[in-house]
Design a protein around this motif. Structure first.
Motif, PDB file in Angstrom:
ATOM      1  N   MET A  98       0.846  -1.198   0.000  1.00 25.53           N
ATOM      2  CA  MET A  98       0.000   0.000   0.000  1.00 25.53           C
ATOM      3  C   MET A  98       0.882   1.248   0.000  1.00 25.53           C
ATOM      4  O   MET A  98       2.081   1.178   0.243  1.00 25.53           O
ATOM      5  CB  MET A  98      -0.916   0.015   1.234  1.00 25.53           C
ATOM      6  N   VAL A  99       0.257   2.392  -0.274  1.00 24.50           N
ATOM      7  CA  VAL A  99       0.922   3.686  -0.171  1.00 24.50           C
ATOM      8  C   VAL A  99       0.223   4.490   0.911  1.00 24.50           C
ATOM      9  O   VAL A  99      -0.976   4.316   1.162  1.00 24.50           O
ATOM     10  CB  VAL A  99       0.929   4.468  -1.504  1.00 24.50           C
ATOM     11  N   ALA A 100       0.973   5.362   1.542  1.00 22.48           N
ATOM     12  CA  ALA A 100       0.404   6.213   2.590  1.00 22.48           C
ATOM     13  C   ALA A 100      -0.325   7.391   1.956  1.00 22.48           C
ATOM     14  O   ALA A 100       0.112   7.936   0.940  1.00 22.48           O
ATOM     15  CB  ALA A 100       1.505   6.718   3.520  1.00 22.48           C
ATOM     16  N   ALA A 101      -1.430   7.777   2.559  1.00 25.03           N
ATOM     17  CA  ALA A 101      -2.155   8.953   2.097  1.00 25.03           C
ATOM     18  C   ALA A 101      -1.400  10.226   2.486  1.00 25.03           C
ATOM     19  O   ALA A 101      -1.462  11.244   1.804  1.00 25.03           O
ATOM     20  CB  ALA A 101      -3.567   8.971   2.682  1.00 25.03           C
ATOM     21  N   LYS A 102      -0.652  10.141   3.576  1.00 22.53           N
ATOM     22  CA  LYS A 102       0.142  11.276   4.064  1.00 22.53           C
ATOM     23  C   LYS A 102       1.572  11.114   3.572  1.00 22.53           C
ATOM     24  O   LYS A 102       2.155  10.035   3.698  1.00 22.53           O
ATOM     25  CB  LYS A 102       0.107  11.304   5.596  1.00 22.53           C
ATOM     26  N   ASP A 103       2.140  12.181   3.029  1.00 24.60           N
ATOM     27  CA  ASP A 103       3.498  12.121   2.478  1.00 24.60           C
ATOM     28  C   ASP A 103       4.538  12.199   3.584  1.00 24.60           C
ATOM     29  O   ASP A 103       4.515  13.106   4.410  1.00 24.60           O
ATOM     30  CB  ASP A 103       3.703  13.270   1.491  1.00 24.60           C
ATOM     31  N   SER A 104       5.444  11.233   3.577  1.00 25.29           N
ATOM     32  CA  SER A 104       6.506  11.205   4.585  1.00 25.29           C
ATOM     33  C   SER A 104       7.827  11.715   4.025  1.00 25.29           C
ATOM     34  O   SER A 104       8.849  11.636   4.689  1.00 25.29           O
ATOM     35  CB  SER A 104       6.698   9.780   5.113  1.00 25.29           C
ATOM     36  N   GLY A 105       7.815  12.171   2.799  1.00 26.94           N
ATOM     37  CA  GLY A 105       9.053  12.626   2.191  1.00 26.94           C
ATOM     38  C   GLY A 105       9.933  11.485   1.723  1.00 26.94           C
ATOM     39  O   GLY A 105      11.148  11.616   1.662  1.00 26.94           O
ATOM     40  N   GLY A 106       9.331  10.356   1.404  1.00 25.77           N
ATOM     41  CA  GLY A 106      10.083   9.223   0.871  1.00 25.77           C
ATOM     42  C   GLY A 106      10.646   8.279   1.911  1.00 25.77           C
ATOM     43  O   GLY A 106      11.441   7.415   1.589  1.00 25.77           O
ATOM     44  N   GLN A 107      10.243   8.418   3.147  1.00 26.40           N
ATOM     45  CA  GLN A 107      10.713   7.532   4.214  1.00 26.40           C
ATOM     46  C   GLN A 107       9.744   6.349   4.334  1.00 26.40           C
ATOM     47  O   GLN A 107       8.695   6.456   4.957  1.00 26.40           O
ATOM     48  CB  GLN A 107      10.780   8.284   5.546  1.00 26.40           C
ATOM     49  N   ARG A 108      10.097   5.219   3.733  1.00 26.35           N
ATOM     50  CA  ARG A 108       9.185   4.077   3.668  1.00 26.35           C
ATOM     51  C   ARG A 108       8.769   3.579   5.050  1.00 26.35           C
ATOM     52  O   ARG A 108       7.612   3.207   5.248  1.00 26.35           O
ATOM     53  CB  ARG A 108       9.827   2.931   2.857  1.00 26.35           C
ATOM     54  N   HIS A 109       9.671   3.569   6.010  1.00 31.37           N
ATOM     55  CA  HIS A 109       9.305   3.102   7.357  1.00 31.37           C
ATOM     56  C   HIS A 109       8.242   4.006   7.971  1.00 31.37           C
ATOM     57  O   HIS A 109       7.339   3.539   8.653  1.00 31.37           O
ATOM     58  CB  HIS A 109      10.536   2.988   8.259  1.00 31.37           C
ATOM     59  N   GLN A 110       8.308   5.313   7.700  1.00 36.19           N
ATOM     60  CA  GLN A 110       7.264   6.217   8.194  1.00 36.19           C
ATOM     61  C   GLN A 110       5.967   6.006   7.423  1.00 36.19           C
ATOM     62  O   GLN A 110       4.884   6.063   8.002  1.00 36.19           O
ATOM     63  CB  GLN A 110       7.716   7.670   8.082  1.00 36.19           C
TER      64      GLN A 110
ATOM     65  N   LEU B  21       4.825   3.266   6.234  1.00 32.97           N
ATOM     66  CA  LEU B  21       4.152   2.080   6.766  1.00 32.97           C
ATOM     67  C   LEU B  21       3.485   2.364   8.106  1.00 32.97           C
ATOM     68  O   LEU B  21       2.404   1.838   8.384  1.00 32.97           O
ATOM     69  CB  LEU B  21       5.126   0.906   6.866  1.00 32.97           C
ATOM     70  N   GLY B  22       4.084   3.211   8.912  1.00 33.88           N
ATOM     71  CA  GLY B  22       3.444   3.641  10.151  1.00 33.88           C
ATOM     72  C   GLY B  22       2.158   4.404   9.860  1.00 33.88           C
ATOM     73  O   GLY B  22       1.120   4.166  10.499  1.00 33.88           O
ATOM     74  N   TYR B  23       2.212   5.321   8.889  1.00 32.42           N
ATOM     75  CA  TYR B  23       1.014   6.075   8.497  1.00 32.42           C
ATOM     76  C   TYR B  23      -0.062   5.134   7.952  1.00 32.42           C
ATOM     77  O   TYR B  23      -1.247   5.264   8.277  1.00 32.42           O
ATOM     78  CB  TYR B  23       1.336   7.124   7.435  1.00 32.42           C
ATOM     79  N   ILE B  24       0.337   4.175   7.114  1.00 31.84           N
ATOM     80  CA  ILE B  24      -0.620   3.224   6.540  1.00 31.84           C
ATOM     81  C   ILE B  24      -1.322   2.452   7.650  1.00 31.84           C
ATOM     82  O   ILE B  24      -2.551   2.318   7.652  1.00 31.84           O
ATOM     83  CB  ILE B  24       0.087   2.257   5.560  1.00 31.84           C
ATOM     84  N   MET B  25      -0.564   1.950   8.594  1.00 30.41           N
ATOM     85  CA  MET B  25      -1.156   1.179   9.693  1.00 30.41           C
ATOM     86  C   MET B  25      -2.109   2.036  10.520  1.00 30.41           C
ATOM     87  O   MET B  25      -3.191   1.576  10.905  1.00 30.41           O
ATOM     88  CB  MET B  25      -0.065   0.576  10.576  1.00 30.41           C
ATOM     89  N   LYS B  26      -1.729   3.274  10.806  1.00 31.99           N
ATOM     90  CA  LYS B  26      -2.609   4.182  11.569  1.00 31.99           C
ATOM     91  C   LYS B  26      -3.884   4.476  10.769  1.00 31.99           C
ATOM     92  O   LYS B  26      -4.985   4.499  11.325  1.00 31.99           O
ATOM     93  CB  LYS B  26      -1.873   5.469  11.932  1.00 31.99           C
TER      94      LYS B  26
END
Length: 186
Positions: free
Chosen positions: A119-131, A133-138
């Protein structure tokens, strides 16, 4: 959000399909979102479980015959949606849920996502994949609460977790934040 964790090619999708088959057979409306495998392959895995037939033997049945036999054994609906890898966000899932309810009067009792790392995060983390995935889970946790529906997915272990009988949060591939928002991990 509940998660299965395992090594690559260890059967995480099979676990999800087995759980989906069990849910449908027991009267739960199931939404299965596949981000990695074609929807027909997922259907075959679930159908073989419901019908107690080897996947390879399903070729002996035509599609309509399969549907009739499955409908006779199941008390609920199964929707399988194929989405391209790394194109679906939690907001897309939310739109799918609204569309299914509006157009088909389908409200799932449980959602399976195969798998969260695609999946992709709806919120942009600036290209930090680990962040991401945190956003996706939340975001998935928020959808589970908003729609009052359990979500089950899976994720890979990192190399340190391979072959180990005892796995901890440090063995979760790509992001420890996956476990942070996970209610149950297996």
């Amino acid at each position: 959000v509940s998660m299965y964790f395992g090594e690559a090619n260890m059967g995480k999708t099979t676990f999800l399909c087995n759980d989906a088959a069990f849910a449908v057979k027991n009267g739960y409306r199931v939404l299965y979102v596949t981000l990695e495998m074609p929807d027909f392959e997922i259907f075959k895995k679930i159908a073989s479980n419901i019908l107690e037939v080897e996947v390879n033997n399903l070729k002996n049945y035509d599609t309509n015959e399969l549907r009739v036999r499955i409908n006779n054994l199941c008390a609920a609906d199964l929707k399988i949606i194929e989405y391209p890898s790394f194109e679906m966000s939690a907001y897309d899932l939310k739109n799918i849920l609204h569309e299914l309810e509006y157009k088909e009067k389908f409200i799932p009792d449980i959602i399976f996502i195969d798998y969260v790392n695609c999946m992709v995060a709806a919120k942009d983390s600036g290209g930090q994949r680990h962040q991401d995935l945190g956003y996706i889970m939340k975001e998935l946790e928020n959808i589970a609460k908003e729609f009052d529906v359990p979500i089950v997915s899976c994720s890979q272990l990192n190399r340190d977790g391979y072959g180990s009988l005892e796995v901890s949060a440090k063995n979760i591939g790509e992001s420890i934040d996956i476990i942070k928002y996970c209610a149950n991990g297996y």
